[in-house]
Write a protein that holds these residues in place. Sequence first.
Motif, PDB file in Angstrom:
ATOM      1  N   ASP A  23      54.375  40.355  43.164  1.00 22.59           N
ATOM      2  CA  ASP A  23      53.988  39.315  42.218  1.00 22.59           C
ATOM      3  C   ASP A  23      53.140  39.923  41.100  1.00 22.59           C
ATOM      4  OD1 ASP A  23      53.401  36.919  41.002  1.00 22.59           O
ATOM      5  OD2 ASP A  23      51.885  36.327  42.466  1.00 22.59           O
ATOM      6  N   PRO A  24      53.530  39.768  39.825  1.00 25.78           N
ATOM      7  CA  PRO A  24      52.754  40.358  38.733  1.00 25.78           C
ATOM      8  C   PRO A  24      51.337  39.785  38.635  1.00 25.78           C
ATOM      9  CG  PRO A  24      54.817  39.425  37.913  1.00 25.78           C
ATOM     10  CD  PRO A  24      54.737  39.136  39.375  1.00 25.78           C
ATOM     11  N   LEU A  25      51.151  38.533  39.019  1.00 25.18           N
ATOM     12  CA  LEU A  25      49.823  37.932  38.976  1.00 25.18           C
ATOM     13  C   LEU A  25      48.890  38.638  39.948  1.00 25.18           C
ATOM     14  CD1 LEU A  25      47.926  35.753  37.919  1.00 25.18           C
ATOM     15  CD2 LEU A  25      48.781  34.242  39.698  1.00 25.18           C
ATOM     16  N   TYR A  26      49.386  38.943  41.143  1.00 26.38           N
ATOM     17  CA  TYR A  26      48.580  39.649  42.133  1.00 26.38           C
ATOM     18  C   TYR A  26      48.200  41.033  41.619  1.00 26.38           C
ATOM     19  CZ  TYR A  26      47.324  42.016  46.457  1.00 26.38           C
ATOM     20  OH  TYR A  26      46.664  42.744  47.411  1.00 26.38           O
ATOM     21  N   SER A  27      49.158  41.741  41.041  1.00 29.03           N
ATOM     22  CA  SER A  27      48.897  43.086  40.525  1.00 29.03           C
ATOM     23  C   SER A  27      47.879  43.047  39.394  1.00 29.03           C
ATOM     24  CB  SER A  27      50.193  43.725  40.025  1.00 29.03           C
ATOM     25  OG  SER A  27      51.071  43.907  41.093  1.00 29.03           O
ATOM     26  N   SER A  28      47.999  42.069  38.517  1.00 27.67           N
ATOM     27  CA  SER A  28      47.053  41.999  37.395  1.00 27.67           C
ATOM     28  C   SER A  28      45.659  41.607  37.877  1.00 27.67           C
ATOM     29  CB  SER A  28      47.597  41.045  36.335  1.00 27.67           C
ATOM     30  OG  SER A  28      46.868  39.886  36.197  1.00 27.67           O
ATOM     31  N   GLN A  31      44.231  44.756  39.432  1.00 28.72           N
ATOM     32  CA  GLN A  31      43.850  45.705  38.388  1.00 28.72           C
ATOM     33  C   GLN A  31      42.538  45.283  37.736  1.00 28.72           C
ATOM     34  OE1 GLN A  31      46.810  46.397  35.400  1.00 28.72           O
ATOM     35  NE2 GLN A  31      45.519  47.791  34.255  1.00 28.72           N
ATOM     36  N   THR A  32      42.344  43.990  37.514  1.00 29.73           N
ATOM     37  CA  THR A  32      41.098  43.494  36.933  1.00 29.73           C
ATOM     38  C   THR A  32      39.916  43.786  37.851  1.00 29.73           C
ATOM     39  OG1 THR A  32      42.313  41.740  35.782  1.00 29.73           O
ATOM     40  CG2 THR A  32      39.947  41.435  36.041  1.00 29.73           C
ATOM     41  N   VAL A  33      40.094  43.593  39.143  1.00 24.37           N
ATOM     42  CA  VAL A  33      39.017  43.890  40.102  1.00 24.37           C
ATOM     43  C   VAL A  33      38.694  45.378  40.071  1.00 24.37           C
ATOM     44  CG1 VAL A  33      38.473  43.984  42.573  1.00 24.37           C
ATOM     45  CG2 VAL A  33      39.485  41.924  41.602  1.00 24.37           C
ATOM     46  N   PHE A  34      39.726  46.224  40.052  1.00 23.17           N
ATOM     47  CA  PHE A  34      39.499  47.672  39.990  1.00 23.17           C
ATOM     48  C   PHE A  34      38.776  48.058  38.706  1.00 23.17           C
ATOM     49  CE2 PHE A  34      43.225  49.049  42.933  1.00 23.17           C
ATOM     50  CZ  PHE A  34      42.490  48.662  44.035  1.00 23.17           C
ATOM     51  N   GLU A  35      39.172  47.456  37.579  1.00 20.99           N
ATOM     52  CA  GLU A  35      38.537  47.787  36.305  1.00 20.99           C
ATOM     53  C   GLU A  35      37.068  47.364  36.290  1.00 20.99           C
ATOM     54  OE1 GLU A  35      41.083  45.871  33.508  1.00 20.99           O
ATOM     55  OE2 GLU A  35      42.530  47.529  33.476  1.00 20.99           O
ATOM     56  N   LEU A  83      39.968  55.551  42.257  1.00 16.31           N
ATOM     57  CA  LEU A  83      39.914  54.300  41.511  1.00 16.31           C
ATOM     58  C   LEU A  83      40.520  54.441  40.120  1.00 16.31           C
ATOM     59  CD1 LEU A  83      38.920  51.361  41.678  1.00 16.31           C
ATOM     60  CD2 LEU A  83      36.763  52.148  40.715  1.00 16.31           C
ATOM     61  N   VAL A  84      40.147  55.485  39.405  1.00 16.45           N
ATOM     62  CA  VAL A  84      40.688  55.683  38.056  1.00 16.45           C
ATOM     63  C   VAL A  84      42.187  55.983  38.122  1.00 16.45           C
ATOM     64  CG1 VAL A  84      40.587  57.195  36.032  1.00 16.45           C
ATOM     65  CG2 VAL A  84      38.487  56.326  37.039  1.00 16.45           C
ATOM     66  N   SER A  85      42.626  56.712  39.132  1.00 16.93           N
ATOM     67  CA  SER A  85      44.058  56.973  39.299  1.00 16.93           C
ATOM     68  C   SER A  85      44.824  55.684  39.572  1.00 16.93           C
ATOM     69  CB  SER A  85      44.287  57.963  40.436  1.00 16.93           C
ATOM     70  OG  SER A  85      43.700  59.193  40.147  1.00 16.93           O
ATOM     71  N   ALA A  86      44.270  54.822  40.416  1.00 17.02           N
ATOM     72  CA  ALA A  86      44.926  53.545  40.723  1.00 17.02           C
ATOM     73  C   ALA A  86      45.006  52.666  39.472  1.00 17.02           C
ATOM     74  CB  ALA A  86      44.180  52.823  41.839  1.00 17.02           C
ATOM     75  N   ILE A  87      43.943  52.634  38.685  1.00 13.14           N
ATOM     76  CA  ILE A  87      43.962  51.841  37.459  1.00 13.14           C
ATOM     77  C   ILE A  87      45.013  52.384  36.498  1.00 13.14           C
ATOM     78  CG2 ILE A  87      42.640  51.228  35.394  1.00 13.14           C
ATOM     79  CD1 ILE A  87      40.144  51.149  37.209  1.00 13.14           C
ATOM     80  N   GLY A  88      45.080  53.703  36.357  1.00 12.19           N
ATOM     81  CA  GLY A  88      46.087  54.298  35.477  1.00 12.19           C
ATOM     82  C   GLY A  88      47.499  54.014  35.950  1.00 12.19           C
ATOM     83  N   LEU A  89      47.738  54.091  37.246  1.00  9.79           N
ATOM     84  CA  LEU A  89      49.065  53.815  37.794  1.00  9.79           C
ATOM     85  C   LEU A  89      49.443  52.357  37.578  1.00  9.79           C
ATOM     86  CD1 LEU A  89      51.491  54.834  39.448  1.00  9.79           C
ATOM     87  CD2 LEU A  89      50.255  54.109  41.493  1.00  9.79           C
ATOM     88  N   MET A  90      48.514  51.462  37.835  1.00  9.86           N
ATOM     89  CA  MET A  90      48.816  50.039  37.645  1.00  9.86           C
ATOM     90  C   MET A  90      49.018  49.719  36.173  1.00  9.86           C
ATOM     91  SD  MET A  90      46.247  48.382  40.419  1.00  9.86           S
ATOM     92  CE  MET A  90      47.093  46.830  40.703  1.00  9.86           C
ATOM     93  N   SER A  91      48.263  50.350  35.308  1.00  2.66           N
ATOM     94  CA  SER A  91      48.411  50.124  33.866  1.00  2.66           C
ATOM     95  C   SER A  91      49.759  50.628  33.385  1.00  2.66           C
ATOM     96  CB  SER A  91      47.276  50.817  33.114  1.00  2.66           C
ATOM     97  OG  SER A  91      47.435  50.642  31.743  1.00  2.66           O
ATOM     98  N   ALA A  92      50.193  51.786  33.890  1.00  3.57           N
ATOM     99  CA  ALA A  92      51.493  52.332  33.494  1.00  3.57           C
ATOM    100  C   ALA A  92      52.620  51.430  33.970  1.00  3.57           C
ATOM    101  CB  ALA A  92      51.662  53.738  34.064  1.00  3.57           C
ATOM    102  N   ASN A  94      52.416  48.177  34.368  1.00  4.05           N
ATOM    103  CA  ASN A  94      52.393  46.954  33.560  1.00  4.05           C
ATOM    104  C   ASN A  94      52.980  47.180  32.175  1.00  4.05           C
ATOM    105  OD1 ASN A  94      51.227  45.527  35.633  1.00  4.05           O
ATOM    106  ND2 ASN A  94      49.157  45.703  34.856  1.00  4.05           N
ATOM    107  N   HIS A  95      52.776  48.373  31.603  1.00  7.21           N
ATOM    108  CA  HIS A  95      53.320  48.654  30.275  1.00  7.21           C
ATOM    109  C   HIS A  95      54.800  48.914  30.312  1.00  7.21           C
ATOM    110  CE1 HIS A  95      49.584  48.485  28.164  1.00  7.21           C
ATOM    111  NE2 HIS A  95      49.014  49.369  28.975  1.00  7.21           N
ATOM    112  N   GLY A  96      55.337  49.248  31.478  1.00  4.92           N
ATOM    113  CA  GLY A  96      56.763  49.514  31.613  1.00  4.92           C
ATOM    114  C   GLY A  96      57.612  48.258  31.624  1.00  4.92           C
TER     115      GLY A  96
END
Length: 97
Positions: A23-28, A31-35, A83-92, A94-96
Amino acid sequence: MKAAATMGSVISRATGPILMPSDPLYSSQLQTVFERAAGPLLLAGILSLVWMILRARGILSGALSEAAEVACVIVLWSLLFVLVSAIGLMSARNHGR
């Protein structure tokens, strides 16, 4: 015997992810919690660098044993890396989309 064979063919296996739903809502939200957690941890990382410099110059004395200080820094920087790796992976991901 025939009933057992029929039962075996009815059972299906899970093919999707079990721990993280797609679910994209769960992922976003994740990602917000990680950020939000990354900000204070990055500040703690910067403070640990300042602490290391001051300890190396002899300006501050150690509050803990040297082994405990090294262990704390290793744990902090390992957590930051993950943490920074997970944020980068999730961000990549989402941009895809």
